[in-house]
Design an enzyme around this catalytic site. Sequence first.
Site, PDB file in Angstrom:
ATOM      1  N   ALA A 160       0.861  -1.192   0.000  1.00 35.68           N
ATOM      2  CA  ALA A 160       0.000   0.000   0.000  1.00 35.68           C
ATOM      3  C   ALA A 160       0.889   1.232   0.000  1.00 35.68           C
ATOM      4  O   ALA A 160       1.692   1.418   0.919  1.00 35.68           O
ATOM      5  CB  ALA A 160      -0.918   0.008   1.218  1.00 35.68           C
ATOM      6  N   ALA A 161       0.788   2.041  -1.039  1.00 37.26           N
ATOM      7  CA  ALA A 161       1.606   3.252  -1.166  1.00 37.26           C
ATOM      8  C   ALA A 161       0.700   4.475  -1.188  1.00 37.26           C
ATOM      9  O   ALA A 161      -0.476   4.398  -0.839  1.00 37.26           O
ATOM     10  CB  ALA A 161       2.468   3.171  -2.417  1.00 37.26           C
ATOM     11  N   ALA A 164      -1.943   4.111  -4.497  1.00 37.44           N
ATOM     12  CA  ALA A 164      -2.651   2.863  -4.820  1.00 37.44           C
ATOM     13  C   ALA A 164      -2.212   1.745  -3.889  1.00 37.44           C
ATOM     14  O   ALA A 164      -1.203   1.864  -3.188  1.00 37.44           O
ATOM     15  CB  ALA A 164      -2.375   2.464  -6.277  1.00 37.44           C
ATOM     16  N   GLN A 165      -2.981   0.675  -3.882  1.00 37.54           N
ATOM     17  CA  GLN A 165      -2.570  -0.531  -3.169  1.00 37.54           C
ATOM     18  C   GLN A 165      -2.674  -1.715  -4.121  1.00 37.54           C
ATOM     19  O   GLN A 165      -3.418  -1.682  -5.104  1.00 37.54           O
ATOM     20  CB  GLN A 165      -3.402  -0.749  -1.914  1.00 37.54           C
ATOM     21  CG  GLN A 165      -4.878  -0.926  -2.097  1.00 37.54           C
ATOM     22  CD  GLN A 165      -5.609  -0.847  -0.760  1.00 37.54           C
ATOM     23  OE1 GLN A 165      -5.477   0.124  -0.009  1.00 37.54           O
ATOM     24  NE2 GLN A 165      -6.410  -1.871  -0.458  1.00 37.54           N
ATOM     25  N   VAL A 166      -1.883  -2.747  -3.833  1.00 36.96           N
ATOM     26  CA  VAL A 166      -1.779  -3.893  -4.728  1.00 36.96           C
ATOM     27  C   VAL A 166      -2.309  -5.146  -4.032  1.00 36.96           C
ATOM     28  O   VAL A 166      -1.949  -5.428  -2.884  1.00 36.96           O
ATOM     29  CB  VAL A 166      -0.320  -4.122  -5.173  1.00 36.96           C
ATOM     30  CG1 VAL A 166      -0.234  -5.314  -6.121  1.00 36.96           C
ATOM     31  CG2 VAL A 166       0.234  -2.868  -5.837  1.00 36.96           C
ATOM     32  N   ASP A 312      11.477   6.374 -11.177  1.00 32.80           N
ATOM     33  CA  ASP A 312      11.307   6.119  -9.742  1.00 32.80           C
ATOM     34  C   ASP A 312      11.922   4.775  -9.330  1.00 32.80           C
ATOM     35  O   ASP A 312      11.228   3.897  -8.818  1.00 32.80           O
ATOM     36  CB  ASP A 312       9.813   6.141  -9.401  1.00 32.80           C
ATOM     37  CG  ASP A 312       9.556   6.278  -7.907  1.00 32.80           C
ATOM     38  OD1 ASP A 312      10.466   6.721  -7.189  1.00 32.80           O
ATOM     39  OD2 ASP A 312       8.450   5.930  -7.457  1.00 32.80           O
TER      40      ASP A 312
END
Length: 532
Positions: A160-161, A164-166, A312
Amino acid sequence: MLRRRRAPLLLAAAAAGVALATASPSGDNGRSVASTLRHGVARSSRAVYTIGFVVADYKYSLRGLDSGSADYRVKLSEVHLRSAKKLLKLCEVNGGFYVKAGQYVSSLRQVPKEYSSTLSCLQDQATPSKFQDIKIVIEQNFGRRLHEIFLEFDEHPIAAASIAQVHRGRLHDNQDVAVKVQYPGLEQRMKIDIMTMSFLSKSVSWIFPDYKFERLLAEFEKSMSMELDFTLEAKNSERTANCFRKKSVIKVPYVFWQLTTREVLTMEFCYGHKVNDLDFLRRANISPTKVAKALIELFGEMVFVHGFVHGDPHPGNILVSPQGHGKFSLVLLDHGIYRELDQKFRLDYCQLWKALILLDTKKILELGEQFGVGKYAKYFPVIFTGRTLESKSALGTQMSSEEQRRLKEDLSSLGMDDISSFMEALPRDFYVILRTDGLLRSILGNLGAPRHVRLLTYAKCAIHGLEKQPKLESGTINQMFVQVKTNISYLHLRVLIEIAGLLAKVNDAKHKAMNKLRKLFQEISRGIHLLT
């Protein structure tokens, strides 16, 4: 005095106005808009107060001091550190795009070290959204129920950034996938935060005319806008996979286009550990130096040859996937921020690295004029290779004590206005170059890679990049002469690089031998001590 005290309140009110101006009820229910407004005003107010106090600290702490004096330099460093700590706390409390902005600044090697070292601890992590909210985003994007799309879908995110989250899922054909889902209402939040940052940047420039960071903010805003469109990320991913299709050590996850939109990205699930996880590398019997070499070759080719650069490359976006017997592949993730370099800039940057390796002062200064940085071009060797224009030190080695002393004296005369002027003058393509290189150098340091690994790899990639320039039309003796001259130049540089590489290996071997001898003498001394 009353006016000065009221200034923060007026700025906070302006921040609230920014939030109100950017929040629109269309497309959201009233509760969602109210929540966006409430949080937007709170974040903007905190930002305004923090920057207000930082500005006051600089204004009054340095008042009356001669900018060339030792007292000024000491006091300036103290203010830098206090300000950096305040900004760190602001980023941590506000989260989201403020964390991204803090990371962006910390990766630029041109900002004062107090800022880069303090803000470098920022982690792009966030509290995950509730699964029900994520489920709604997915179902709204595809017009189907979640169980109709996926055979299995883990409700708990694997990451979770800030945007967004994965989640891990499985398609009905048993294909394991990673599903990246954007948080609801994120675009509205970004508009509020960027407008606040812009307002603050202009306010600081008004108070300190020499501090101009509008272009830096514009570049950051462009990066964030790109990151919010997952279809762009998918296209970048496919283009990168095509660039490195012949490199077995590079792995880019496959994109499932039928399950990809602006807000949802579905990719092949790839196993691996963060590139700087040294414990994992040891357990898997994978050489950290080989990982570092593969990593810098990947990004060197991106920059110098393809001119299409991942913006990034922090450790969470680069995984090491073991392939057995000490072999591995690098899995490249998060393709939201890319920069396609201008063709002329790419070739000039290749020429710059050729000049840096040869320490060709005339060419470095000439390219500095083309890049628009003028007198600051003399710092290119320091920024990229750790040498000065007058350095006698070998490539990839530390500067002598005398060289370090002279450089320190030179740098002490620079103020924030010089740094600001340098950053404002740089072509925009340089921002992603500096950020990417800063992040890579940090990873290489964690992996314990010798300094010459990066320098020699970049030099070789620069040669290949120059070879990739548009071909000359055949048919004239003059053009043939130019081509032969160019080839001789490439050969000359290749020989120098190989010699530098050989010297570096000899130097490494010498250090290892000295360490072994030192340990042997220590053992002998210990044995003699026991006998006596």
